[in-house]
Write a protein that holds these residues in place. Structure first.
Motif, PDB file in Angstrom:
ATOM      1  N   SER A  42     -33.836  11.417  58.485  1.00 54.98           N
ATOM      2  CA  SER A  42     -34.234  12.814  58.690  1.00 54.98           C
ATOM      3  C   SER A  42     -33.057  13.698  59.089  1.00 54.98           C
ATOM      4  O   SER A  42     -33.096  14.901  58.856  1.00 54.98           O
ATOM      5  CB  SER A  42     -35.355  12.908  59.728  1.00 54.98           C
ATOM      6  OG  SER A  42     -34.866  12.605  61.016  1.00 54.98           O
ATOM      7  N   THR A  43     -32.024  13.116  59.654  1.00 51.64           N
ATOM      8  CA  THR A  43     -30.861  13.931  60.021  1.00 51.64           C
ATOM      9  C   THR A  43     -30.069  14.376  58.798  1.00 51.64           C
ATOM     10  O   THR A  43     -29.239  15.270  58.909  1.00 51.64           O
ATOM     11  CB  THR A  43     -29.925  13.206  61.012  1.00 51.64           C
ATOM     12  OG1 THR A  43     -29.334  12.091  60.356  1.00 51.64           O
ATOM     13  CG2 THR A  43     -30.651  12.787  62.272  1.00 51.64           C
ATOM     14  N   ASP A  44     -30.339  13.764  57.651  1.00 54.76           N
ATOM     15  CA  ASP A  44     -29.680  14.201  56.416  1.00 54.76           C
ATOM     16  C   ASP A  44     -30.065  15.648  56.121  1.00 54.76           C
ATOM     17  O   ASP A  44     -29.227  16.451  55.726  1.00 54.76           O
ATOM     18  CB  ASP A  44     -30.058  13.292  55.259  1.00 54.76           C
ATOM     19  CG  ASP A  44     -29.318  13.643  53.982  1.00 54.76           C
ATOM     20  OD1 ASP A  44     -28.180  14.154  54.070  1.00 54.76           O
ATOM     21  OD2 ASP A  44     -29.865  13.409  52.900  1.00 54.76           O
ATOM     22  N   TRP A  45     -31.314  15.969  56.309  1.00 54.18           N
ATOM     23  CA  TRP A  45     -31.763  17.358  56.124  1.00 54.18           C
ATOM     24  C   TRP A  45     -31.111  18.262  57.171  1.00 54.18           C
ATOM     25  O   TRP A  45     -30.645  19.351  56.855  1.00 54.18           O
ATOM     26  CB  TRP A  45     -33.286  17.455  56.241  1.00 54.18           C
ATOM     27  CG  TRP A  45     -33.744  18.864  56.257  1.00 54.18           C
ATOM     28  CD1 TRP A  45     -33.962  19.664  55.174  1.00 54.18           C
ATOM     29  CD2 TRP A  45     -33.990  19.678  57.408  1.00 54.18           C
ATOM     30  NE1 TRP A  45     -34.341  20.920  55.584  1.00 54.18           N
ATOM     31  CE2 TRP A  45     -34.370  20.955  56.956  1.00 54.18           C
ATOM     32  CE3 TRP A  45     -33.931  19.444  58.781  1.00 54.18           C
ATOM     33  CZ2 TRP A  45     -34.680  21.995  57.814  1.00 54.18           C
ATOM     34  CZ3 TRP A  45     -34.245  20.479  59.640  1.00 54.18           C
ATOM     35  CH2 TRP A  45     -34.613  21.729  59.149  1.00 54.18           C
ATOM     36  N   LEU A  46     -31.054  17.786  58.419  1.00 57.02           N
ATOM     37  CA  LEU A  46     -30.544  18.601  59.521  1.00 57.02           C
ATOM     38  C   LEU A  46     -29.082  18.984  59.318  1.00 57.02           C
ATOM     39  O   LEU A  46     -28.719  20.146  59.482  1.00 57.02           O
ATOM     40  CB  LEU A  46     -30.715  17.860  60.850  1.00 57.02           C
ATOM     41  CG  LEU A  46     -30.187  18.578  62.091  1.00 57.02           C
ATOM     42  CD1 LEU A  46     -30.944  19.890  62.306  1.00 57.02           C
ATOM     43  CD2 LEU A  46     -30.306  17.667  63.311  1.00 57.02           C
ATOM     44  N   ASP A  47     -28.231  18.036  58.947  1.00 59.80           N
ATOM     45  CA  ASP A  47     -26.813  18.385  58.802  1.00 59.80           C
ATOM     46  C   ASP A  47     -26.601  19.389  57.672  1.00 59.80           C
ATOM     47  O   ASP A  47     -25.807  20.312  57.792  1.00 59.80           O
ATOM     48  CB  ASP A  47     -25.919  17.155  58.653  1.00 59.80           C
ATOM     49  CG  ASP A  47     -26.209  16.309  57.430  1.00 59.80           C
ATOM     50  OD1 ASP A  47     -26.958  16.743  56.533  1.00 59.80           O
ATOM     51  OD2 ASP A  47     -25.686  15.184  57.371  1.00 59.80           O
ATOM     52  N   GLY A  48     -27.343  19.224  56.586  1.00 58.27           N
ATOM     53  CA  GLY A  48     -27.233  20.188  55.486  1.00 58.27           C
ATOM     54  C   GLY A  48     -27.714  21.573  55.889  1.00 58.27           C
ATOM     55  O   GLY A  48     -27.090  22.584  55.565  1.00 58.27           O
ATOM     56  N   TYR A  49     -28.832  21.618  56.614  1.00 58.87           N
ATOM     57  CA  TYR A  49     -29.366  22.901  57.087  1.00 58.87           C
ATOM     58  C   TYR A  49     -28.355  23.596  58.002  1.00 58.87           C
ATOM     59  O   TYR A  49     -28.071  24.784  57.839  1.00 58.87           O
ATOM     60  CB  TYR A  49     -30.692  22.682  57.826  1.00 58.87           C
ATOM     61  CG  TYR A  49     -31.170  23.918  58.539  1.00 58.87           C
ATOM     62  CD1 TYR A  49     -31.794  24.946  57.830  1.00 58.87           C
ATOM     63  CD2 TYR A  49     -30.982  24.078  59.908  1.00 58.87           C
ATOM     64  CE1 TYR A  49     -32.218  26.099  58.475  1.00 58.87           C
ATOM     65  CE2 TYR A  49     -31.400  25.220  60.560  1.00 58.87           C
ATOM     66  CZ  TYR A  49     -32.014  26.226  59.840  1.00 58.87           C
ATOM     67  OH  TYR A  49     -32.424  27.367  60.489  1.00 58.87           O
ATOM     68  N   LEU A  50     -27.809  22.856  58.962  1.00 59.71           N
ATOM     69  CA  LEU A  50     -26.847  23.446  59.903  1.00 59.71           C
ATOM     70  C   LEU A  50     -25.593  23.933  59.179  1.00 59.71           C
ATOM     71  O   LEU A  50     -25.084  25.014  59.483  1.00 59.71           O
ATOM     72  CB  LEU A  50     -26.463  22.432  60.980  1.00 59.71           C
ATOM     73  CG  LEU A  50     -27.560  22.057  61.975  1.00 59.71           C
ATOM     74  CD1 LEU A  50     -27.091  20.920  62.877  1.00 59.71           C
ATOM     75  CD2 LEU A  50     -27.991  23.266  62.798  1.00 59.71           C
TER      76      LEU A  50
END
Length: 184
Positions: A42-50
């Motif tokens: 789920s952090t894959d989405w987070l790093d891209g979003y940030l």
């Protein structure tokens, strides 16, 4: 290194935990492994979003993000392979595609590019499908979920090959084919 890149690197911390908890396929350790795997995924989405939100997209991030994704997927696939839940040749195809694309992305001479290319939509769909299959296959759920996981796994294998071909085949973009520009 910026915050999105640190989030990407933090996903690597999941791998030792997966290899610690999943070699013995007891129900409790499998649930811990699935939880850690899904949290890391789920952090894959987070790093891209940030990175996009705060305009912090970097060449390092475009390199690290897919590399860490590959490690996060291949680690559990190796565990599933040792459990004899997935065939070695299918994992080999996935590994081969990932190695070829990783080399293609970072070698400007092969890809006729000057910067590292990010993942395309097919690559993202492939990764999500792989994650879904792995989570279902790792989880100690009733047999029907394992069967669903295998169907999704085979879909992931097909998407892996399709996304690799799409990435490698010459693309036409506004009169530019490969790195040749029209003369005139």
């Amino acid at each position: 290194m910026n915050v999105p890149n640190w989030v990407t690197v933090s996903r690597l911390l999941a791998l030792p935990l997966l290899f610690l908890w999943l070699p013995t396929p007891g129900a409790e350790t499998r649930w811990w492994g699935v939880s850690i795997f899904l949290l890391a995924a789920s952090t894959d989405w987070l790093d891209g979003y940030l990175a996009r939100r705060f305009n912090q997209v970097t060449e390092l991030g475009k390199f690290l993000d897919p590399l860490v994704d590959k490690l996060l997927v291949l680690g559990p696939l190796l565990i599933l392979l040792t459990w004899q839940m997935v065939p070695a040749w299918a994992v080999g195809l996935i590994l081969a595609r990932e190695l070829v694309i990783a080399g293609w992305r970072v070698n400007p001479q092969l890809a006729s590019q000057t910067e590292i290319a990010g993942a395309n939509l097919w690559g993202k769909v492939k990764t999500v499908t792989q994650i879904m299959a792995i989570a279902l296959l790792l989880a100690p759920l009733p047999k029907i979920y394992g069967q669903i996981g295998m169907v999704i796994f085979w879909l992931a294998v097909v998407l892996t090959l399709i996304s690799g071909l799409i990435y490698l085949l010459p693309q036409t973009n506004k009169g530019v084919v490969g790195n040749q520009t029209p003369q005139g």
